[in-house]
Scaffold this motif. Structure first.
Motif, PDB file in Angstrom:
ATOM      1  N   PRO A 124       0.836  -1.209   0.000  1.00 13.10           N
ATOM      2  CA  PRO A 124       0.000   0.000   0.000  1.00 13.10           C
ATOM      3  C   PRO A 124       0.870   1.258   0.000  1.00 13.10           C
ATOM      4  CG  PRO A 124      -0.553  -1.459   1.856  1.00 13.10           C
ATOM      5  CD  PRO A 124       0.714  -1.969   1.247  1.00 13.10           C
ATOM      6  N   MET A 125       0.453   2.266  -0.740  1.00  8.79           N
ATOM      7  CA  MET A 125       1.171   3.554  -0.764  1.00  8.79           C
ATOM      8  C   MET A 125       0.114   4.629  -0.557  1.00  8.79           C
ATOM      9  SD  MET A 125       3.487   2.706  -4.103  1.00  8.79           S
ATOM     10  CE  MET A 125       2.097   2.061  -5.006  1.00  8.79           C
ATOM     11  N   VAL A 131       0.121  13.544   7.758  1.00  5.80           N
ATOM     12  CA  VAL A 131       1.482  13.445   7.215  1.00  5.80           C
ATOM     13  C   VAL A 131       1.568  14.361   6.002  1.00  5.80           C
ATOM     14  CG1 VAL A 131       3.165  11.906   6.106  1.00  5.80           C
ATOM     15  CG2 VAL A 131       1.764  11.076   8.003  1.00  5.80           C
ATOM     16  N   ARG A 132       2.707  15.069   5.865  1.00 11.22           N
ATOM     17  CA  ARG A 132       2.853  15.957   4.724  1.00 11.22           C
ATOM     18  C   ARG A 132       3.606  15.254   3.609  1.00 11.22           C
ATOM     19  NH1 ARG A 132       4.777  21.835   5.922  1.00 11.22           N
ATOM     20  NH2 ARG A 132       6.798  20.873   5.620  1.00 11.22           N
ATOM     21  N   LEU A 269       9.352   4.918  -4.504  1.00  8.04           N
ATOM     22  CA  LEU A 269       8.847   6.216  -4.948  1.00  8.04           C
ATOM     23  C   LEU A 269       7.492   6.502  -4.283  1.00  8.04           C
ATOM     24  CD1 LEU A 269       8.893   8.666  -6.852  1.00  8.04           C
ATOM     25  CD2 LEU A 269       8.064   7.200  -8.669  1.00  8.04           C
ATOM     26  N   GLY A 270       6.634   5.494  -4.281  1.00  9.02           N
ATOM     27  CA  GLY A 270       5.303   5.650  -3.667  1.00  9.02           C
ATOM     28  C   GLY A 270       5.414   5.944  -2.183  1.00  9.02           C
ATOM     29  N   GLY A 275       5.201  10.402   2.167  1.00 11.30           N
ATOM     30  CA  GLY A 275       5.752  11.073   3.340  1.00 11.30           C
ATOM     31  C   GLY A 275       7.060  10.509   3.840  1.00 11.30           C
ATOM     32  N   SER A 276       7.249   9.176   3.777  1.00  9.76           N
ATOM     33  CA  SER A 276       8.510   8.590   4.239  1.00  9.76           C
ATOM     34  C   SER A 276       8.563   7.107   3.912  1.00  9.76           C
ATOM     35  CB  SER A 276       8.664   8.758   5.749  1.00  9.76           C
ATOM     36  OG  SER A 276       9.753   7.979   6.220  1.00  9.76           O
TER      37      SER A 276
END
Ligand code: NAI
Ligand code: MG
Length: 371
Positions: A124-125, A131-132, A269-270, A275-276
């Motif tokens: 899951p992404m 979260v920014r 990348l996702g 966010g991290s």
């Protein structure tokens, strides 16, 4: 919510709330670096979330790079046979600067994924509330993708070799192996998942313009499987364009089906746009349940921050939630994911990768308390 459901075998026994609950044995390989920091707190959260739903016995194995330094192998000789007796595997991360990465990966992680036919790597992404994203102006509704990565063959088949090593004539060959059966089964899993998600969109990551053998077979197999899923709108993207789209228009993406290498790259990348790397979970699934499935955060051992106690434990905790879901404890999964979301949304403690100053333990205990 993960859409993988359990139908596995279990024994009934008295649970902590006096009712009959299912009981499972989980093999734990915390591994190296921050794996050893996030897995112990992950187990605490899983245990609490599972209370009343199922009884879990965790059995730890000291495998990884330190084991390698002592024994010249990454796991016991009969490690795979041992793991086969468990209901699931909970893995931290493997890798240490003192051991070549291809040794650690090829003597532990990839053999488990291949031997146990964990051909689905589900990742899951999702941008969690609070979260920014590094992408300007994106909210959680804009980033909600899930990658179905082929996990048993393709570019990581391990076929190849080196010839005339160390000479001027040295040759290295790494062969990608794609089978029609392999591509069709991952495509089916992807379409099945897409057909159960609200938006019913599927993107296939291809590169059939340049890779005229393997990726043309990939496209053909996807097209054949797509015919069985009329409710899903799908299209193929060349993987480079898809990578760009994940940045410029992530809201247009839902389920992404990708080969082993492409999925590996696209999911980092996702995770970054979510966010991290520290929040992203992964499940290595054998859908037929002939073998144990394995659950791990997607990040590595992060030697740059290992030992500092500041690794983000959310990826490992969320991976634990996916494990509970796979074992049939759906409510426990949902409780864990909502606890993660609440801690983040309500401005709870966060580790430096998310811009905070909290430690691994502080974040995990905030999630534990919220449960
Ligand atoms: P990595 O994922 O370990 O780290 C990449 C960057 O993300 C680093 O700056 C790290 O500090 C940061 N990061 C990762 N997880 C984090 C977390 N939970 N909280 C905060 N920051 C986090 O990838 P890298 O550096 O390429 O690899 C390091 C080692 O891990 C290598 O030996 C590699 O082979 C291994 N590895 C193992 C994997 C596994 O066990 N499944 C997956 C990826 C890498
Ligand atoms: Mg990776």
């Amino acid at each position: 919510m993960c859409d993988v459901r359990c139908a596995g075998s279990w024994k009934l026994e008295a649970g902590t709330e006096g009712v009959n609950v299912k009981s499972y044995r989980v093999a734990v390989i915390a591994g190296d670096g921050i794996g050893r920091e996030v897995i112990p707190v992950g187990i605490d959260v899983i245990q609490k979330a599972a209370t009343g739903s199922c009884a879990l016995e965790f059995v730890e194995f000291p495998w990884g790079c330190e084991f390698y330094r002592r024994h010249r192998r990454m796991m016991d000789v009969d490690g795979l046979e041992t793991l086969q007796g468990f209901d699931a595997i909970y893995l931290g991360a493997i890798g240490d600067p003192a051991v070549p990465d291809h040794v650690s990966v090829w003597e532990l992680i990839l053999p488990i994924r291949q031997r146990f036919d964990q051909y689905v790597n589900l990742r899951p992404m999702r941008l969690l509330p609070g979260v920014r994203s590094p992408l300007a102006g994106r909210a959680p509704a804009d980033i909600d993708m899930i990658c179905v990565r082929e996990n048993s063959e393709g570019e990581y088949s391990g076929v190849g070799g080196r010839l005339h090593a160390g000479t001027q004539h040295e040759v290295a060959e790494q062969t990608s192996v794609f089978t029609r059966r392999g591509v069709e089964r991952i495509a089916k899993f992807g379409f099945e998942l897409a057909s159960r998600r609200p938006r019913k969109l599927l993107a296939s990551a291809t590169k059939s313009n340049a890779m005229q053998h393997t990726m043309v077979l990939w496209d053909e197999a996807l097209e054949a499987v797509a015919k069985e899923y009329g409710s899903v709108s799908w299209r193929k993207y060349h993987v480079d364009a898809l990578a760009a789209r994940m940045i410029t228009d992530p809201a247009s993406l839902d389920v992404i089906v990708a080969s082993n290498l492409f999925g590996d790259i696209l999911t980092d990348l996702g995770a970054a746009v979510s966010g991290s790397l520290g929040v992203a979970p992964g499940a290595n699934i054998n859908p037929e349940r002939a073998y144990p499935s394995m659950f791990e955060p997607i990040h590595g051992s992060a030697p740059d921050i290992a030992g500092k106690g500041i690794a983000n434990p959310i990826g490992a905790i969320w991976a634990g939630a996916l494990m509970l879901d796979h074992l049939g404890a759906t409510t426990a999964h949902d409780r864990m994911v909502s606890a993660i979301e609440r801690v983040l949304a309500e401005d709870g403690p966060r580790t430096p990768d998310l811009g905070g100053r909290a430690t691994t333990k502080e974040v995990a205990s905030a999630i534990l308390q919220t449960l």
